[in-house]
Design an enzyme around this catalytic site. Sequence first.
Site, PDB file in Angstrom:
ATOM      1  N   CYS A 114       0.761  -1.231   0.106  1.00  0.00           N
ATOM      2  CA  CYS A 114      -0.021  -0.027  -0.074  1.00  0.00           C
ATOM      3  C   CYS A 114       0.885   1.177  -0.241  1.00  0.00           C
ATOM      4  O   CYS A 114       0.346   2.445  -0.360  1.00  0.00           O
ATOM      5  CB  CYS A 114      -1.039  -0.113   1.172  1.00  0.00           C
ATOM      6  SG  CYS A 114      -2.033  -1.701   1.286  1.00  0.00           S
ATOM      7  N   HIS A 256      -3.374   6.690   3.630  1.00  0.00           N
ATOM      8  CA  HIS A 256      -3.968   5.724   2.957  1.00  0.00           C
ATOM      9  C   HIS A 256      -5.388   5.397   3.431  1.00  0.00           C
ATOM     10  O   HIS A 256      -5.401   5.357   4.639  1.00  0.00           O
ATOM     11  CB  HIS A 256      -2.830   4.440   2.938  1.00  0.00           C
ATOM     12  CG  HIS A 256      -3.485   3.243   2.845  1.00  0.00           C
ATOM     13  ND1 HIS A 256      -4.032   3.150   1.515  1.00  0.00           N
ATOM     14  CD2 HIS A 256      -3.558   2.123   3.505  1.00  0.00           C
ATOM     15  CE1 HIS A 256      -4.386   1.725   1.630  1.00  0.00           C
ATOM     16  NE2 HIS A 256      -4.169   0.938   2.450  1.00  0.00           N
ATOM     17  N   ASN A 286     -10.286   0.011  -0.054  1.00  0.00           N
ATOM     18  CA  ASN A 286      -8.916  -0.007   0.094  1.00  0.00           C
ATOM     19  C   ASN A 286      -8.139  -0.497  -1.245  1.00  0.00           C
ATOM     20  O   ASN A 286      -8.376  -1.560  -1.495  1.00  0.00           O
ATOM     21  CB  ASN A 286      -8.414  -0.808   1.203  1.00  0.00           C
ATOM     22  CG  ASN A 286      -7.001  -1.084   1.248  1.00  0.00           C
ATOM     23  OD1 ASN A 286      -6.091  -0.490   0.577  1.00  0.00           O
ATOM     24  ND2 ASN A 286      -6.381  -1.538   2.476  1.00  0.00           N
TER      25      ASN A 286
END
Length: 329
Positions: A114, A256, A286
């Site tokens: 990520c 994030h 996500n």
Amino acid sequence: MSSPCYISGLGLHLPRTAMTNADLERMVDTSDEWIVTRTGITNRYFAQGDEPCSVLAFNAARKALDNAGLAPQDLTHIFVGTFSGDYNLPTTACLLQDMLGLKGLPAFDLAAACSGFLYCLETARAFTCLHPEARILVVGSEVCTSRVNFEDRTTCVLFGDGAGAAIVTGAANPGPVKVLDAMLKADGSVGGLLTIHGGGSACKPVLGQPVGPEYFVQMNGRDVFKYAVRCMAEVSETVLERNGLTADDVDLIIPHQANIRIIEAIAKKLDVGMDKVYVNVDRIGNTSAASIPIALTEAVATGRIQPGMKVLLSSFGGGFTWASALLQF
């Protein structure tokens, strides 16, 4: 002192298929109430068979090029952050290069989960120091759903697919957004808390054997949560401190988009209100390495970011990796 580095264009692309919590209720033992309460997510996008990682990256890249007023032939490098590329080989960056009609320029994938986009951004910043004339395509592109186990309701509801891209330029080609600073961090000693083991040389596929759960995301959610909040807050504070700033001096924070609980906990750690934090996890889920560039592109396109603003980016991913970057618009 590093040479100036800029972002000259941004773009995002989402797959055509939206998946609501009601859709997931028909696929897995879950409910809208369960998902929203724990994650804040109500919708995400799932790539179909004709939308692999390279296709999402290509569409985001073209939009970023258009936004920068550039043609593919103006590029000097291509960096792609992803854990869900089309194949092990060739890399998604090489596929993207061919899709853009280019040959010869350096192209590679960078695996930092990520944190992939911010790792690529800092790599691009280093390249522009050596090559001030560089115009670097930096992409975060993921088909997370290709590595999600839809029998594991604790993880499958979190992820969506998408891509975001930026054109990063050096001092010879200044853009409207200056990258003031960035910091990358990692800690492999706790990498076992978030894994995809299957298919690697330590967990080799065997011809004829079935694909097991080790080929998909496996996560100790409680521990990942604690590490993510602490690490993202600490690296963000460090970047601010070494630039003589506090969170109060920043106009917008783009973390994030893992889940709403992590985002809210980071805001609390940094002692800022949620009105100062950009959130799209509810609509997009996500998207791993695509999360930051998608949110950044949205925030600019919707006017949430205006000229003169300072924007702080922060990410956390498997490995563990984490990172932060400070931008001046």
